[in-house]
Every structure is written in C-alpha cells, then in structure tokens.
Design a protein around this motif. Sequence first.
Motif, PDB file in Angstrom:
ATOM      1  N   LEU A  31       0.774  -1.248  -0.077  1.00 18.22           N
ATOM      2  CA  LEU A  31      -0.053   0.117   0.050  1.00 18.22           C
ATOM      3  C   LEU A  31       0.723   1.290   0.126  1.00 18.22           C
ATOM      4  CD1 LEU A  31      -2.979   1.298   0.268  1.00 18.22           C
ATOM      5  CD2 LEU A  31      -2.623   1.206   2.661  1.00 18.22           C
ATOM      6  N   MET A  32       1.986   1.224   0.465  1.00 15.27           N
ATOM      7  CA  MET A  32       3.091   2.386   0.553  1.00 15.27           C
ATOM      8  C   MET A  32       3.119   2.832  -0.909  1.00 15.27           C
ATOM      9  SD  MET A  32       5.589   1.098   3.421  1.00 15.27           S
ATOM     10  CE  MET A  32       6.771   2.519   3.262  1.00 15.27           C
ATOM     11  N   THR A  33       3.279   2.007  -1.871  1.00 12.95           N
ATOM     12  CA  THR A  33       3.647   2.509  -3.215  1.00 12.95           C
ATOM     13  C   THR A  33       2.533   3.229  -3.703  1.00 12.95           C
ATOM     14  OG1 THR A  33       5.292   0.735  -3.550  1.00 12.95           O
ATOM     15  CG2 THR A  33       4.269   1.720  -5.536  1.00 12.95           C
ATOM     16  N   PRO A  34       1.331   3.165  -3.690  1.00 11.71           N
ATOM     17  CA  PRO A  34       0.185   3.921  -4.040  1.00 11.71           C
ATOM     18  C   PRO A  34       0.067   5.110  -3.152  1.00 11.71           C
ATOM     19  CG  PRO A  34      -0.586   1.574  -4.208  1.00 11.71           C
ATOM     20  CD  PRO A  34       0.532   1.489  -3.412  1.00 11.71           C
ATOM     21  N   GLY A  35       0.618   4.878  -1.808  1.00  7.08           N
ATOM     22  CA  GLY A  35       0.779   6.124  -1.086  1.00  7.08           C
ATOM     23  C   GLY A  35       1.519   7.178  -1.599  1.00  7.08           C
ATOM     24  N   LEU A  36       2.618   6.513  -2.010  1.00  8.06           N
ATOM     25  CA  LEU A  36       3.698   7.282  -2.230  1.00  8.06           C
ATOM     26  C   LEU A  36       3.327   8.057  -3.569  1.00  8.06           C
ATOM     27  CD1 LEU A  36       7.036   7.970  -2.278  1.00  8.06           C
ATOM     28  CD2 LEU A  36       7.262   6.292  -3.942  1.00  8.06           C
ATOM     29  N   VAL A 214      -1.451  15.300  -1.062  1.00  5.53           N
ATOM     30  CA  VAL A 214      -0.128  15.096  -0.318  1.00  5.53           C
ATOM     31  C   VAL A 214      -0.449  14.533   0.954  1.00  5.53           C
ATOM     32  CG1 VAL A 214       2.124  16.086   0.531  1.00  5.53           C
ATOM     33  CG2 VAL A 214       0.995  17.030  -1.609  1.00  5.53           C
ATOM     34  N   MET A 215      -1.268  15.333   1.808  1.00  2.00           N
ATOM     35  CA  MET A 215      -1.251  14.819   3.148  1.00  2.00           C
ATOM     36  C   MET A 215      -1.952  13.116   3.063  1.00  2.00           C
ATOM     37  SD  MET A 215      -0.265  16.947   5.183  1.00  2.00           S
ATOM     38  CE  MET A 215      -1.235  16.919   6.754  1.00  2.00           C
ATOM     39  N   LEU A 216      -2.817  13.045   2.107  1.00  2.00           N
ATOM     40  CA  LEU A 216      -3.372  11.408   2.002  1.00  2.00           C
ATOM     41  C   LEU A 216      -2.238  10.652   1.940  1.00  2.00           C
ATOM     42  CD1 LEU A 216      -5.600   9.663   1.738  1.00  2.00           C
ATOM     43  CD2 LEU A 216      -5.813  10.322  -0.647  1.00  2.00           C
ATOM     44  N   GLY A 217      -1.422  11.157   0.636  1.00  2.13           N
ATOM     45  CA  GLY A 217      -0.208  10.423   0.845  1.00  2.13           C
ATOM     46  C   GLY A 217       0.636   9.827   1.859  1.00  2.13           C
ATOM     47  N   ALA A 218       0.936  11.033   2.480  1.00  4.43           N
ATOM     48  CA  ALA A 218       1.574  10.944   3.710  1.00  4.43           C
ATOM     49  C   ALA A 218       1.185  10.226   4.830  1.00  4.43           C
ATOM     50  CB  ALA A 218       2.133  12.377   4.295  1.00  4.43           C
ATOM     51  N   GLY A 219      -0.281  10.366   4.922  1.00  2.00           N
ATOM     52  CA  GLY A 219      -0.842   9.261   6.023  1.00  2.00           C
ATOM     53  C   GLY A 219      -0.883   7.776   5.582  1.00  2.00           C
ATOM     54  N   LEU A 220      -0.911   7.387   4.097  1.00  3.29           N
ATOM     55  CA  LEU A 220      -0.890   6.132   3.748  1.00  3.29           C
ATOM     56  C   LEU A 220       0.558   5.721   4.078  1.00  3.29           C
ATOM     57  CD1 LEU A 220      -3.062   6.175   0.559  1.00  3.29           C
ATOM     58  CD2 LEU A 220      -3.724   5.012   2.558  1.00  3.29           C
ATOM     59  N   LEU A 221       1.430   6.410   3.571  1.00  2.71           N
ATOM     60  CA  LEU A 221       2.832   6.075   3.923  1.00  2.71           C
ATOM     61  C   LEU A 221       3.096   5.814   5.401  1.00  2.71           C
ATOM     62  CD1 LEU A 221       4.805   8.562   1.506  1.00  2.71           C
ATOM     63  CD2 LEU A 221       4.855   5.947   1.330  1.00  2.71           C
ATOM     64  N   TRP A 222       2.687   6.541   6.409  1.00  2.00           N
ATOM     65  CA  TRP A 222       2.924   6.439   7.790  1.00  2.00           C
ATOM     66  C   TRP A 222       2.110   5.405   8.135  1.00  2.00           C
ATOM     67  CZ3 TRP A 222       2.378  11.390  11.349  1.00  2.00           C
ATOM     68  CH2 TRP A 222       2.833  11.105  12.707  1.00  2.00           C
ATOM     69  N   PHE A 223       1.019   4.920   7.892  1.00  2.00           N
ATOM     70  CA  PHE A 223       0.131   3.708   8.199  1.00  2.00           C
ATOM     71  C   PHE A 223       1.046   2.431   7.708  1.00  2.00           C
ATOM     72  CE2 PHE A 223      -3.221   0.580   6.482  1.00  2.00           C
ATOM     73  CZ  PHE A 223      -3.537   0.361   7.921  1.00  2.00           C
ATOM     74  N   GLY A 224       1.354   2.497   6.461  1.00  2.00           N
ATOM     75  CA  GLY A 224       2.116   1.373   5.706  1.00  2.00           C
ATOM     76  C   GLY A 224       3.549   0.951   6.212  1.00  2.00           C
ATOM     77  N   TRP A 225       4.153   2.112   6.629  1.00  2.00           N
ATOM     78  CA  TRP A 225       5.569   1.824   7.366  1.00  2.00           C
ATOM     79  C   TRP A 225       5.309   1.000   8.395  1.00  2.00           C
ATOM     80  CZ3 TRP A 225       7.931   6.132   4.478  1.00  2.00           C
ATOM     81  CH2 TRP A 225       9.404   5.720   4.519  1.00  2.00           C
ATOM     82  N   PHE A 226       4.567   0.810   9.151  1.00  2.00           N
ATOM     83  CA  PHE A 226       4.336   0.036  10.412  1.00  2.00           C
ATOM     84  C   PHE A 226       4.617  -1.383   9.969  1.00  2.00           C
ATOM     85  CE2 PHE A 226       1.582   3.448  12.439  1.00  2.00           C
ATOM     86  CZ  PHE A 226       2.642   3.748  13.281  1.00  2.00           C
ATOM     87  N   GLY A 227       4.032  -1.888   8.934  1.00  2.00           N
ATOM     88  CA  GLY A 227       4.402  -3.042   8.234  1.00  2.00           C
ATOM     89  C   GLY A 227       5.809  -2.913   7.629  1.00  2.00           C
ATOM     90  N   PHE A 228       6.311  -2.069   7.131  1.00  2.00           N
ATOM     91  CA  PHE A 228       7.747  -1.823   6.527  1.00  2.00           C
ATOM     92  C   PHE A 228       8.655  -2.179   7.521  1.00  2.00           C
ATOM     93  CE2 PHE A 228      11.226   0.892   4.711  1.00  2.00           C
ATOM     94  CZ  PHE A 228      11.122   0.434   3.547  1.00  2.00           C
ATOM     95  N   ASN A 229       8.485  -1.698   8.629  1.00  2.00           N
ATOM     96  CA  ASN A 229       9.396  -1.552   9.887  1.00  2.00           C
ATOM     97  C   ASN A 229       9.315  -2.838  10.780  1.00  2.00           C
ATOM     98  OD1 ASN A 229      10.819   0.607   8.863  1.00  2.00           O
ATOM     99  ND2 ASN A 229      10.171   2.117  10.484  1.00  2.00           N
ATOM    100  N   ALA A 230       8.068  -2.898  11.302  1.00  2.00           N
ATOM    101  CA  ALA A 230       7.791  -3.841  12.287  1.00  2.00           C
ATOM    102  C   ALA A 230       7.894  -5.269  11.692  1.00  2.00           C
ATOM    103  CB  ALA A 230       6.563  -3.850  12.966  1.00  2.00           C
ATOM    104  N   GLY A 231       7.380  -5.487  10.449  1.00  2.00           N
ATOM    105  CA  GLY A 231       7.602  -6.733   9.713  1.00  2.00           C
ATOM    106  C   GLY A 231       8.997  -6.863   9.509  1.00  2.00           C
ATOM    107  N   ALA A 269       5.652  30.270   9.220  1.00  2.00           N
ATOM    108  CA  ALA A 269       4.328  29.346   9.208  1.00  2.00           C
ATOM    109  C   ALA A 269       4.785  28.050   9.369  1.00  2.00           C
ATOM    110  CB  ALA A 269       3.751  29.824   7.780  1.00  2.00           C
ATOM    111  N   PHE A 270       3.610  27.427   9.725  1.00  2.00           N
ATOM    112  CA  PHE A 270       3.614  25.908  10.038  1.00  2.00           C
ATOM    113  C   PHE A 270       2.534  25.224   8.586  1.00  2.00           C
ATOM    114  CE2 PHE A 270       3.204  27.176  14.411  1.00  2.00           C
ATOM    115  CZ  PHE A 270       4.392  26.865  14.882  1.00  2.00           C
ATOM    116  N   THR A 271       3.365  24.679   7.818  1.00  2.00           N
ATOM    117  CA  THR A 271       2.684  24.290   6.580  1.00  2.00           C
ATOM    118  C   THR A 271       2.330  22.820   6.509  1.00  2.00           C
ATOM    119  OG1 THR A 271       4.568  23.835   5.205  1.00  2.00           O
ATOM    120  CG2 THR A 271       4.006  26.231   4.950  1.00  2.00           C
ATOM    121  N   THR A 272       1.383  22.518   5.943  1.00  2.00           N
ATOM    122  CA  THR A 272       0.872  21.192   5.577  1.00  2.00           C
ATOM    123  C   THR A 272       1.975  20.291   4.846  1.00  2.00           C
ATOM    124  OG1 THR A 272      -0.232  21.771   3.663  1.00  2.00           O
ATOM    125  CG2 THR A 272      -1.566  21.504   5.699  1.00  2.00           C
TER     126      THR A 272
END
Length: 448
Positions: A31-36, A214-231, A269-272
């Motif tokens: 899922l990280m590749t579509p997120g990317l 961009v934020m949707l993609g970052a969220g999917l990357l963050w989510f998928g990264w748990f499998g990337f790392n913990a796995g 500024a704090f940007t998205t």
Amino acid sequence: MASAITLAADAPTLSAANTGFMLICSALVMLMTPGLAFFYGGMVRVKSTLNMLMMSFISLGIVTILWVLYGFSLAFGTDSGGIIGWSSDYVGLSGIGLTQLWDGYTIPIYVFAVFQLMFAIITPALISGALADRVKFTAWALFVALWATVVYFPVAHWVWGAGGWAFELGVIDFAGGTAVHINAGAAALGVILVIGKRVGFKKDPMRPHSLPLVMLGAGLLWFGWFGFNAGSWLGNDDGVGALMFVNTQVATAAAMLAWLIYEKIRHGAFTTLGAASGAVAGLVAITPSGGSCSPLGAIAIGAIAGLLCAMAVGLKYKFGYDDSLDVVGVHLVGGVVGSILIGFFATGGGQSDVAGLFYGGGLAQLWKQLAGVGVVLAYSLIASAILAFLIDKTIGMRVSEDEEVAGIDQVEHAETAYDFSGAGGGAASRTVAPAPAQGVAESKKVDA
C-alpha cells in the motif's frame, strides 16, 4: 541419538501466527507505493499529476515480474564473494515448497519473498520524485528495470543477504536505511545530474497543486510503514518488532514537530507540506535504527532528522541541481542520518547486543555504519548516473522542451488528471457528445 532429538526439537516449525502477521505486513508495504504515488502526485503541478502517479504504479508491474524471474535469487540466493547471490531454486520461484521455511525463521520462503518484493517495488518508485515533469515514460520504465537489476538486487544482497559484505561486516540496517533510502536518494542525485533541470527551474512557480492529496499520501505512507518496519523482524515472538513499531511512531512524530518548528522560525508559518515532509523524514531515519534504539533515542533520531532534512531541501537552490520533490533532501539525507546515528544511540538491548557511543560501545559500530553508508551511496550514485546516461544517449531520457511546457500528462498518457470541461479525460473517452439543441446552446451563452 539424544543430541539428534534435541536438534530436531529446536528446529523452527511453521508458525501460523507469524505467517499471518508477515502477510499483513506485506500488504501494508504494498500500500505504501500507491501512497507514495499520491504523495508525489499532489506535490507536482496539475499537468504532471498522472505521470507522477504512473511512475510509481509502473514499478508495481515491472519489479514484480523481475523479482519472480531472477531478482529474489540475486538478492537472497547463495552468496558469491559477498557481492551477489544466486540459487536456481529461486528462479521463477519454481523450486520452493509450500511449507518450506526461510532459513532460521518460522515463516515460509514464499512469505519472505513477497515481503521483500514490496521493498524492491517501492525503492525505484522513490527515485521518481526527483525526476518530475520531464522524463519519457518509456525511458523511465526501462530505467526501473535496469536499475532494479544492476543496483537494487545487489545492494539488497550486500545488506540483508547471508554472506553479503555489509551483512558480514555487521552494518545495522533494520529495514532499509541503506538498501532503500540512501540507495534511492543517491540514485536520484545521479540521474538528475545527467538529465538536468526542469524548464523554468528557480524562475517559474512550481507549487504543489493538491496539498490534501499530499497529506493523504503521507498518511498512507505512515500507516504502511508500520508493516515496513515492524515486519522486518520477520516475526513477533520476542518484542523487537513491537519496539520497532513504537519507535516508528515516536520518531515520525518528533521529526514532524522538528520540521514544523524549523519552518516556523525560518519562514514564519506551519505548513501542511512541512508536516507531511517532516513525517516522511522521520520514517526514513528510524527505518535503519529503530530496532537498536530506545523510544527516547527514537525521539532524538527523529528530531535530528526532521531538522537536518528541513535544512537540506534548500540545498538544491544553492547548488543548482533540480531535485523536483526533495528525494535527495529527505530520503538520502534522512537515510544517512538514521544509519549513522545507530553508532551513537544503539542501546545493546534491542535487535542485538551492539551498543553505540552513548551507551558505552565506543566507535566500532559507527565506523561500520559509515562504511555501509559510503559504499552504497557511491555505488548507487555512479551506477545510476551511468544507466541514465546510456538511456539518454540511446532512446532519450527527456521529453522535448515544448512537450514539457505543454504538460507531460497529455504527451505521455493522453489524459488529464482533472476534467474541467466535462468532456472527459483524454484518450479514454471514446464517445463524442451530440451537439446541443439550439435553444440549450443559446441559454448557455446567456448564462455565461
């Protein structure tokens, strides 16, 4: 006989729990590749959106086939000289039994192979962000195939394959700081030095067209990264995977905050975009280091990476290389930071008993990390530049200047990401709408 019985009892047996866990982790990494793709797709201008999505998606197709045919064998087959692997049973994944276990673990070889496949897919996709707006799609597809073969498969063997020189040296890379992020970041730098800058670089505004994407993609990357790392611990029996899971969250949060604080001080500024980029920087940095450090160490690693990557993204304007979406600034710099900081923050109580400088281990591990970082960076940069040069001199790497200005989506894909006219997205629309009645046409003129 007693010793034989003891050895048989100690031999790993297939664990349904670990097998199921690893299949879930594999799906998360896929899922990280579509997120990317979404992350990168939102960062480019409207006229390049579909091309950016396709540059990630094509990796799912090409690398999958190459991995089955010979990639897994090259990366994880029997070692030859610490440089490359090869096992005929892995060619076509044809000589593997259904329940045949990966050596020393409780999961089938098929599960390990498909998990590692997802890493092989996303790594060349990461490179694409540096090349936005200007590369022929056929040239990119050829580059992906050649780069995976010449660069990724051998480097994966160096770092993770039994007998690989970095593996035997003791370089720590839990989930891909060298093999994935430094590898991709250095490759991106090598290619952009060959193909040059976008038309209008440092002159025209090239702002992200869709920050929500961009934020949707970052969220999917963050989510998928748990499998990337913990796995990447290949099981869930001793708590190391859980430590990595916690550290992934902690470092990402720290990096995002550090990036935003720097951004506020530097730019007001704090940007998205800063939040998304900072999160990815933290994910990159903790990838090699999270199995060896404590949660407090993960906070430090994430904060350092967030700060340094935020500073690094501006170097392209200073040095004049056009890294379109900051692959060098985030993935190369973040991977280097995370890999080197293992030499300082390794506690000796995580994935191994190796301790870093801050925990009484001296400089021994730091030198190993520097060796791994330096060799992978140099090899990937040089090999990638050579591949890009050869492709450019044969079939051509870039679209023409006129095509780039007009928009690469229409030129390469005959489509547009957004249909503002209501007439359809391009070649996919094959029907022609009938001409409106005279009264309707007249009423639209009045409305306009």
